[in-house]
Design an enzyme around this catalytic site. Sequence first.
Site, PDB file in Angstrom:
ATOM      1  N   CYS A 156      26.712  43.009 -12.066  1.00 38.95           N
ATOM      2  CA  CYS A 156      26.429  43.479 -10.804  1.00 38.95           C
ATOM      3  C   CYS A 156      25.191  42.354 -10.204  1.00 38.95           C
ATOM      4  O   CYS A 156      24.500  41.987 -11.002  1.00 38.95           O
ATOM      5  CB  CYS A 156      25.841  44.939 -11.071  1.00 38.95           C
ATOM      6  SG  CYS A 156      25.296  45.531  -9.261  1.00 38.95           S
ATOM      7  N   HIS A 192      32.927  50.875  -8.568  1.00 40.53           N
ATOM      8  CA  HIS A 192      31.664  50.338  -8.823  1.00 40.53           C
ATOM      9  C   HIS A 192      30.746  50.200  -7.339  1.00 40.53           C
ATOM     10  O   HIS A 192      29.858  50.576  -7.601  1.00 40.53           O
ATOM     11  CB  HIS A 192      31.905  48.432  -9.219  1.00 40.53           C
ATOM     12  CG  HIS A 192      30.599  47.937  -9.497  1.00 40.53           C
ATOM     13  ND1 HIS A 192      30.211  47.428 -10.501  1.00 40.53           N
ATOM     14  CD2 HIS A 192      29.702  47.523  -8.391  1.00 40.53           C
ATOM     15  CE1 HIS A 192      29.094  46.910 -10.388  1.00 40.53           C
ATOM     16  NE2 HIS A 192      28.652  46.865  -9.251  1.00 40.53           N
ATOM     17  N   GLU A 193      31.375  49.700  -6.432  1.00 33.39           N
ATOM     18  CA  GLU A 193      30.900  49.965  -5.115  1.00 33.39           C
ATOM     19  C   GLU A 193      30.436  51.277  -4.614  1.00 33.39           C
ATOM     20  O   GLU A 193      29.413  51.475  -3.994  1.00 33.39           O
ATOM     21  CB  GLU A 193      31.785  48.925  -4.021  1.00 33.39           C
ATOM     22  CG  GLU A 193      31.902  47.532  -4.210  1.00 33.39           C
ATOM     23  CD  GLU A 193      30.613  46.783  -4.960  1.00 33.39           C
ATOM     24  OE1 GLU A 193      29.528  47.023  -4.357  1.00 33.39           O
ATOM     25  OE2 GLU A 193      30.749  46.122  -5.596  1.00 33.39           O
ATOM     26  N   HIS A 224      27.435  52.568  -5.991  1.00 34.53           N
ATOM     27  CA  HIS A 224      26.209  51.936  -5.338  1.00 34.53           C
ATOM     28  C   HIS A 224      25.833  53.035  -4.218  1.00 34.53           C
ATOM     29  O   HIS A 224      24.452  53.399  -4.011  1.00 34.53           O
ATOM     30  CB  HIS A 224      26.523  50.615  -4.811  1.00 34.53           C
ATOM     31  CG  HIS A 224      26.116  49.520  -5.702  1.00 34.53           C
ATOM     32  ND1 HIS A 224      24.973  49.183  -6.380  1.00 34.53           N
ATOM     33  CD2 HIS A 224      26.984  48.530  -6.169  1.00 34.53           C
ATOM     34  CE1 HIS A 224      25.305  48.188  -7.331  1.00 34.53           C
ATOM     35  NE2 HIS A 224      26.207  47.708  -7.223  1.00 34.53           N
TER      36      HIS A 224
HETATM   37 CO    CO Z   1      26.961  46.045  -7.994  1.00 38.25          CO
END
Ligand code: CO
Length: 145
Positions: A89, A131-132, A135
């Site tokens: 990341c 993953h995004e 966030h």
């Molecule tokens: Co990331």
Amino acid sequence: MILPILTYPNSILKKKAETVKDPLDSEIKRLVLDMLETLEKNSGIGLAAPQVGQSLRLCVIKIKNETHILINPKFRYKSWRKKIEEEGCFSLPGEYKPVKRHLKVTVEALNRKGEKITLKAEGLLSRALQHEIDHLDGILIIDKK
Ligand code: CO
């Protein structure tokens, strides 16, 4: 414009991001362009708005030559099957960690024109989406089991 990327433990990264009210707003359009440029410059796969200091539900993903711009993304489907693979990341420089993710997902979002899109994904795109979107909920790979 290439934007600076925030790194852990910046508190913006831990916040749940706000819904984008108007995807056609000129500031959002600018932000999307800047995020794409920043992603390109750093030769990454994905970037979420909180990573550039904007607590908004917006992320960009680029895999090979396919670019996805996702505004207010939501999961419509997550496969029961999961897979563990190593992830990195931008907000955790040098840190790589095995993360368990759903094998397949379907995501609904708005594109840069404000149109509803549905993305059925597996493999790297599925992982990048998870993953995004994490966030946008203030979740980093170090928070994952
Ligand atoms: Co990331």
